[in-house]
Design a protein around this motif. Structure first.
Motif: not given
Length: 70
Positions: A17-27, A50-63
């Protein structure tokens, strides 16, 4: 700077259910200009989505810099 974001990011990314960002640290939300290392997309004022796949349920990034940003 070491604070475990890679391990935490990898662990959470494994959940379906979690969609990680295409790059970990988007800043993307880093406000301090000296810390800002944003990607080309963010610098061009592209949507955060734009950092995630289309229509994610939950997004994740780590900056990690978000902890220090003013």
């Amino acid at each position: 700077m070491k604070c475990g974001t890679t391990t935490f990011f990898s662990l959470l990314s494994s959940y379906s259910k979690i969609s990680p960002a295409l790059i970990k640290q988007t800043h993307y939300f880093t406000k301090d200009q000296d810390l800002k290392k944003m990607s080309v997309a963010a610098k061009r004022n592209v949507s955060y989505k734009c950092f995630f796949k289309k229509n994610p349920e939950i997004t994740l990034e780590a900056t990690p810099e978000y902890m220090y940003s003013k």
